[in-house]
Design an enzyme around this catalytic site. Structure first.
Site, mmCIF file in Angstrom:
data_model
loop_
_atom_site.group_PDB
_atom_site.id
_atom_site.type_symbol
_atom_site.label_atom_id
_atom_site.label_comp_id
_atom_site.label_asym_id
_atom_site.label_seq_id
_atom_site.Cartn_x
_atom_site.Cartn_y
_atom_site.Cartn_z
ATOM 1 C CG ASP A 1 -1.927 1.067 1.254
ATOM 2 O OD1 ASP A 1 -1.955 1.868 0.306
ATOM 3 O OD2 ASP A 1 -2.702 1.121 2.217
ATOM 4 C CG ASP B 1 -5.916 -4.992 2.029
ATOM 5 O OD1 ASP B 1 -5.533 -4.437 3.080
ATOM 6 O OD2 ASP B 1 -6.473 -4.363 1.100
#
Length: 376
Positions: free
Chosen positions: A92, A271
């Site tokens: 990320d 996720d």
């Protein structure tokens, strides 16, 4: 990175595919355990690989940038070598973390200036240096730097935020395309569709992202305060536009029911910190519903944690034993609960894949949602 779309459900937009990276193959739909700081909390890499059967994990640019620092990761040859995970990794970009630091950050055209949550030191993330940082981390899939707009933002703020995200995305691609991977294998950049809960903004954002012809695409800014039905609506709006021959990644979502609803709408990758975070707080996910293992009713229940045995801990330990460990705050309890929940999430997406391939997803999903809604 390549994506092969293998099966389409005949009654919904659910699909099954194959993502191939230089660190391995990923069967979709897939859930990715969150390893924010280079580790999935309370879980060994061997357990992730051999018992939970994770095919890809996450790292986080913001946290890894602050600790251990990019210099350390470059010295060792990237995150794969640092944490001994030899399968794919996604990072990320830190956009969500910067968003969550609303009291300690300033957004401007150049980037996001923020103060470290560790020592208060000042830092600046730009689309350019976030791409460079993710090159140094060495993830197989890296995310564009964006502003994660609050789920309750008004239209004017959401529109302004999306404009900034799209200008940053152009800069991300320019920087990414002008640099090379550092460790001898290719990396893929995924852009992120933002736009809050406004269909016209989401449509505009999805069209902008689709034009980039990236290896895959992400949907961000959901499960951040908006109603669940609005989240599902935005997924439908976006997936009607994003290319069907590229994987679609719904960021930071969510409950087991959220996963099934999103799979039905054409999402491939997920996720969320929920399985490990909730596990550490005593909530267990099972195919028959959720268990609060702290409740006294489990005190003398010596049956296995889950009779379906999604992992070795399900048959090795009883509910009574895990109840005891969690109540006395024994570290082993956190580990057992985390392993169980992650294994269950991986079982759920793998079973969804099996049902898609067998042309039975829609009826199976309906029965599973009914079961998962139970509180045991």
């Amino acid at each position: 990175m390549t994506f092969e779309l293998q099966y389409n459900d005949i009654q919904s937009n659910a699909r099954a595919g194959l993502i191939t990276t230089e660190h391995g193959v990923i069967e979709t739909p897939i859930f990715m355990p969150v390893g924010t700081q280079g580790s999935v909390k309370a879980v060994h890499m061997t357990e992730l690989q051999e018992d939970i059967h994770a095919e890809i994990i996450l790292g986080n640019t913001y946290h890894l940038y602050l600790r251990p620092g990019i210099q350390i990761l470059e010295q060792v040859g990237g995150l794969h070598k640092f944490n001994s995970w030899n399968k794919p990794i996604l990072t990320d970009s830190g956009g969500f973390q910067v968003f969550s630091l609303s009291e300690n950050r300033k957004l401007r055209e150049e980037g996001a200036e923020f103060r470290s949550h560790i020592d208060g030191s000042k830092h600046l993330f730009t689309p350019e240096n976030v791409m460079d940082i993710q090159r140094s981390i060495g993830a197989d899939i890296v995310m564009a730097f964006d502003e994660c707009c609050p789920g309750d933002a008004d239209y004017d703020y959401a529109k302004k935020s999306l404009g900034l995200t799209e200008r940053w995305l152009d800069r991300c691609f320019k920087q990414f395309n002008s640099t090379e991977p550092k460790y001898g294998y290719k990396q893929s950049l995924f852009p992120i569709v933002q736009g809050c809960v406004y269909p016209d903004l989401r449509k505009k954002a999805a069209e902008f992202v689709a034009e980039k012809n990236a290896d895959g695409n992400a949907i961000g800014g959901l499960a951040v305060g908006e109603p669940t039905e609005k989240m599902y609506e935005m997924i439908e709006v976006v997936n009607a536009i994003l290319p069907k021959d590229k994987p679609r990644y719904l960021m930071g979502v969510g409950t087991p029911i959220n996963l099934l609803e999103a799979i039905e709408r054409g999402v491939d990758m997920f996720d969320c910190i929920m399985p490990t975070r909730n596990g550490r707080n005593g909530q267990l996910f099972t195919r028959f519903g959720t268990i609060n293992i702290r409740n006294k009713k489990w005190e003398n229940d010596f049956s296995p944690i889950d009779s379906d045995a999604h992992s070795f801990v399900d048959t090795l330990y009883s509910k009574a034993y895990l109840h005891h460990l969690i109540k006395v705050e024994e570290i082993l309890g956190l580990q057992i609960a985390s392993i169980h929940n992650l294994a269950f999430y991986l079982w759920l997406v793998k079973e969804a894949r099996r049902q898609i391939i067998g042309s039975n997803f829609t009826s199976w999903k309906k029965s599973m949602v009914d079961q998962l809604s139970n509180r045991l």
